[in-house]
Design an enzyme around this catalytic site. Structure first.
Site, PDB file in Angstrom:
ATOM      1  N   ASP A 107     -19.811   3.475   4.402  1.00 19.54           N
ATOM      2  CA  ASP A 107     -19.197   2.308   3.760  1.00 19.54           C
ATOM      3  C   ASP A 107     -19.877   1.015   4.181  1.00 19.54           C
ATOM      4  OD1 ASP A 107     -18.284   2.413   6.389  1.00 19.54           O
ATOM      5  OD2 ASP A 107     -16.219   2.873   5.860  1.00 19.54           O
ATOM      6  N   ASN A 161      -4.117   4.019  10.406  1.00 15.69           N
ATOM      7  CA  ASN A 161      -3.304   4.380   9.236  1.00 15.69           C
ATOM      8  C   ASN A 161      -3.763   5.701   8.614  1.00 15.69           C
ATOM      9  OD1 ASN A 161      -5.692   3.631   8.082  1.00 15.69           O
ATOM     10  ND2 ASN A 161      -4.862   2.023   6.768  1.00 15.69           N
ATOM     11  N   HIS A 198      -6.871   6.376   7.647  1.00 13.33           N
ATOM     12  CA  HIS A 198      -7.999   6.301   6.716  1.00 13.33           C
ATOM     13  C   HIS A 198      -9.231   6.997   7.282  1.00 13.33           C
ATOM     14  CE1 HIS A 198      -9.509   2.056   8.218  1.00 13.33           C
ATOM     15  NE2 HIS A 198     -10.001   3.023   8.957  1.00 13.33           N
TER      16      HIS A 198
END
Ligand code: PGA
Length: 242
Positions: free
Chosen positions: A67, A136, A138
């Protein structure tokens, strides 16, 4: 899933590094999927040391990062291109042209996503994909939600993610709001996945992701469906495992 919990940091890092170096020594042309964040920094340091000791070469390897932030100049101190160059690429013998990171400044971001997937499709599959996990759940920037996207896409970063990453920026307002990320489908195509989890603060999400229900509410839980995943946890992250 092949889950290992390490009492000491040294074993954690060396096991992770050995996975990478054994692969490269068996196949110098290996395709590595790389991750940013604080978790893999110790691994990258060890890989640099092992390279300097003549124990591994990256000369023929190709890398694909997960990313990149949207809108940060490539040479910004916190861009993932800068991170990878400084933490790894500048210190090993890799051909920089063989290191791929999504372009967060592409004039046409949708086209950039399609091009990244096309490249992965044509050159893949990735042999070993490194992953961290967010608080979370991810993986890469695939944030929890009602659905997940399979391919590379533009994502809006959740408040929790921006708060976690604010430690690297002057203030939370400076943290980008969007990123380009490989999708869960693209990640799952890797032949092998190595998930690294460190720190007490990751213990709950580690337990949920590795042993809880498979759900888009916890993107990392989808890794339970992959046939070849190795998970390395330090003692803090592994404290809820018996
Ligand atoms: P961290 O980030 O390694 O900095 O904890 C991991 C992630 O958010 O995926």
């Amino acid at each position: 899933m092949n889950i290992h919990i390490f009492k000491n940091e040294e074993d954690f890092i060396q096991t992770a590094a050995s996975q990478v170096t054994s692969l490269l020594n068996a196949n110098p042309y290996a395709k590595l999927g790389l991750a940013t964040g604080s978790t893999p920094v110790g691994l990258y340091k060890r890989l640099i040391e092992m390279h300097r000791q003549g124990l591994v070469s990256f000369a023929q390897a190709t890398t694909y990062n997960l990313d990149e932030y949207v809108g940060l100049p490539e040479n910004h101190a916190e861009s993932y291109r800068t991170f990878m160059n400084e933490k790894l690429f500048n210190h090993i013998d890799i051909n920089i042209d063989h290191t791929h990171i999504p372009n967060g400044n592409a004039a046409d971001p949708e086209e950039e996503c399609r091009a990244y997937d096309k490249m992965l499709e044509e050159n893949g599959p990735v042999d070993l994909q490194l992953l961290g996990i967010g608080h979370n759940g991810h993986i890469a920037f695939n944030e929890p939600g009602d659905s997940l996207t399979s391919g590379t896409h533009i994502t809006t970063l959740q408040a929790k993610t921006r708060e976690a990453n604010a430690r690297f920026f002057p203030s939370i307002d400076d943290v980008p709001t969007h990123a380009i990320t490989m999708g869960v489908g693209s990640i799952m195509k890797a032949r092998q996945i190595m998930l690294l989890i460190r720190g007490e603060d990751k213990a709950e999400i580690a337990k949920r992701a590795l042993t809880g229900p498979i759900s888009t509410d916890c993107p990392a839980s989808l890794l339970q469906c992959h046939p070849n995943v190795i998970v390395l946890l330090d003692q803090g992250a592994g404290r809820l495992f018996k």
